[in-house]
Write a protein that holds these residues in place. Sequence first.
Motif, PDB file in Angstrom:
ATOM      1  N   ALA A  97       8.275  62.605 -42.347  1.00  0.00           N
ATOM      2  CA  ALA A  97       7.819  61.316 -42.857  1.00  0.00           C
ATOM      3  C   ALA A  97       8.444  60.131 -42.139  1.00  0.00           C
ATOM      4  N   GLY A  98       8.655  60.264 -40.824  1.00  0.00           N
ATOM      5  CA  GLY A  98       9.169  59.132 -40.064  1.00  0.00           C
ATOM      6  C   GLY A  98       9.798  59.567 -38.754  1.00  0.00           C
ATOM      7  N   VAL A 117       9.886  67.170 -37.641  1.00  0.00           N
ATOM      8  CA  VAL A 117       8.458  67.457 -37.812  1.00  0.00           C
ATOM      9  C   VAL A 117       7.700  66.340 -37.101  1.00  0.00           C
ATOM     10  N   LEU A 123       5.099  61.641 -30.567  1.00  0.00           N
ATOM     11  CA  LEU A 123       6.367  61.754 -31.296  1.00  0.00           C
ATOM     12  C   LEU A 123       7.154  62.985 -30.829  1.00  0.00           C
ATOM     13  N   GLU A 138       3.226  69.855 -36.998  1.00  0.00           N
ATOM     14  CA  GLU A 138       2.617  70.120 -38.313  1.00  0.00           C
ATOM     15  C   GLU A 138       1.241  69.478 -38.414  1.00  0.00           C
ATOM     16  N   HIS A 145       2.879  64.945 -47.495  1.00  0.00           N
ATOM     17  CA  HIS A 145       2.613  63.845 -46.566  1.00  0.00           C
ATOM     18  C   HIS A 145       2.157  64.434 -45.237  1.00  0.00           C
TER      19      HIS A 145
HETATM   20  O1  TUI Z   1       7.265  64.970 -44.668  1.00  0.00           O
HETATM   21  C1  TUI Z   1       6.414  65.813 -44.830  1.00  0.00           C
HETATM   22  N1  TUI Z   1       5.863  66.077 -46.028  1.00  0.00           N
HETATM   23  C2  TUI Z   1       6.170  65.403 -47.189  1.00  0.00           C
HETATM   24  S1  TUI Z   1       7.338  64.192 -47.377  1.00  0.00           S
HETATM   25  C3  TUI Z   1       6.942  64.024 -48.972  1.00  0.00           C
HETATM   26  S2  TUI Z   1       7.710  62.878 -50.010  1.00  0.00           S
HETATM   27  C4  TUI Z   1       6.573  61.608 -49.909  1.00  0.00           C
HETATM   28  N2  TUI Z   1       5.882  61.363 -50.992  1.00  0.00           N
HETATM   29  C5  TUI Z   1       4.986  60.381 -51.008  1.00  0.00           C
HETATM   30  C6  TUI Z   1       4.750  59.617 -49.871  1.00  0.00           C
HETATM   31  C7  TUI Z   1       5.424  59.896 -48.739  1.00  0.00           C
HETATM   32  C8  TUI Z   1       6.368  60.916 -48.735  1.00  0.00           C
HETATM   33  C9  TUI Z   1       5.967  64.887 -49.313  1.00  0.00           C
HETATM   34  N3  TUI Z   1       5.562  65.654 -48.311  1.00  0.00           N
HETATM   35  N4  TUI Z   1       5.969  66.549 -43.789  1.00  0.00           N
HETATM   36  C10 TUI Z   1       6.409  66.294 -42.470  1.00  0.00           C
HETATM   37  C11 TUI Z   1       5.602  65.231 -41.867  1.00  0.00           C
HETATM   38  N5  TUI Z   1       6.110  64.273 -41.164  1.00  0.00           N
HETATM   39  N6  TUI Z   1       4.283  65.100 -41.945  1.00  0.00           N
HETATM   40  C12 TUI Z   1       3.952  63.977 -41.225  1.00  0.00           C
HETATM   41  C13 TUI Z   1       5.129  63.481 -40.744  1.00  0.00           C
HETATM   42  C14 TUI Z   1       5.375  62.330 -39.926  1.00  0.00           C
HETATM   43  C15 TUI Z   1       4.596  61.184 -40.039  1.00  0.00           C
HETATM   44  C16 TUI Z   1       4.886  60.081 -39.238  1.00  0.00           C
HETATM   45  C17 TUI Z   1       6.420  62.373 -39.027  1.00  0.00           C
HETATM   46  C18 TUI Z   1       6.696  61.287 -38.249  1.00  0.00           C
HETATM   47  C19 TUI Z   1       5.925  60.155 -38.349  1.00  0.00           C
HETATM   48  O2  TUI Z   1       6.273  59.128 -37.535  1.00  0.00           O
HETATM   49  C20 TUI Z   1       5.744  57.874 -37.703  1.00  0.00           C
HETATM   50  C21 TUI Z   1       6.605  56.949 -36.935  1.00  0.00           C
HETATM   51  O3  TUI Z   1       7.408  56.280 -37.573  1.00  0.00           O
HETATM   52  O4  TUI Z   1       6.517  56.986 -35.695  1.00  0.00           O
END
Ligand code: TUI
Length: 315
Positions: A97-98, A117, A123, A138, A145
């Motif tokens: 998630a980031g 991830v 990325l 993923e 997310h």
């Molecule tokens: O993180 C996850 N799955 C998740 S986190 C989560 S808790 C949450 N609940 C509500 C809203 C947001 C989070 C529930 N499930 N999977 C790994 C994942 N990472 N999937 C996608 C990404 C990702 C997305 C953007 C990784 C990096 C990214 O980078 C953006 C950037 O800042 O460059």
Amino acid sequence: MIKTPLCDLLNIEFPILQGGMAWVSDAQLAAAVSNAGGLGIISSMNADENWLRQEIHKVKSLTDKPFGINVMLMNPHVDKIAQVLIEEKVPVITTGAGNPGKFIKLWIAAGIKVIPVVPSTGLARFAERAGATAVIAEGGESGGHVGDMATLPLVPQVCDAVSIPVIAAGGIGDGRGIAAALMLGAVGVQLGTRFLVADETNIHENYKDKIIKAKDIDTVLTGKSLGHPVRALKTSFTRSFLKAENDPSTPKETLEEYGRGALRIAAQEGDSQNGCFMAGQISGLIKEKQSAKNIILTLVKETETALKGGLQWVK
Ligand code: TUI
């Protein structure tokens, strides 16, 4: 026996990671997976550093095998958590998630293996340049997310984009999926939804039953308009959330407020009116509750069968 370079890199028997799922993956599940020869991963979700430290002490008391901690980068306590992971010398960190850029060098310098991830080749390249040990590519079939890309096109493109090891995730639930991921160039896989129904997973039984009953089309994406799409089982909660989301008069803050806490309600209370049951598109394939050990052993056997058997029409 499936042994890939990931087994030596992480000091594990099988190249299978259990995804760090918020409100789901705790020390008990992670220890069960690690004891079975995979890599168990604790989710630090939105928790603070004190909760995480306790959970790390617990997993260390339950297994002497390597384990991982997933850092959800939107966690408001992320800076303190990053420090605790160094103090506790955890073997592996995954992030989600980031962009984990600002932490990677610190963690690597502390001797920790760092596996972000990534939802895109961009990325993945960034993570490699920042010093990551490996990446998890993923696809959007995953629960929770998700990014935009699907696993089938994402994994081979990430494999071509970086020279560090690639682990595939998203939509993998059995040995056929693992075999396919290995054919795409991945050296390992991460599964979440399959481990949701493990006997050692401390969630409300309703959550597990909903996964077992789910069909292929029973998940849906919510929260796209908020910039963080979340895949969950279709329930009365997701129906009313989507109705509010599609109504232009709903303020974003109201939607955020509506979603907040919904995963905890699903995991702890099993309440489908107010809970958000995050789950992947592979839910429809999962028909049995098993121990973590039996899940791993079944996956390994199925993968061997798929890969050794080859395809009858290839001569
Ligand atoms: O993180 C996850 N799955 C998740 S986190 C989560 S808790 C949450 N609940 C509500 C809203 C947001 C989070 C529930 N499930 N999977 C790994 C994942 N990472 N999937 C996608 C990404 C990702 C997305 C953007 C990784 C990096 C990214 O980078 C953006 C950037 O800042 O460059």
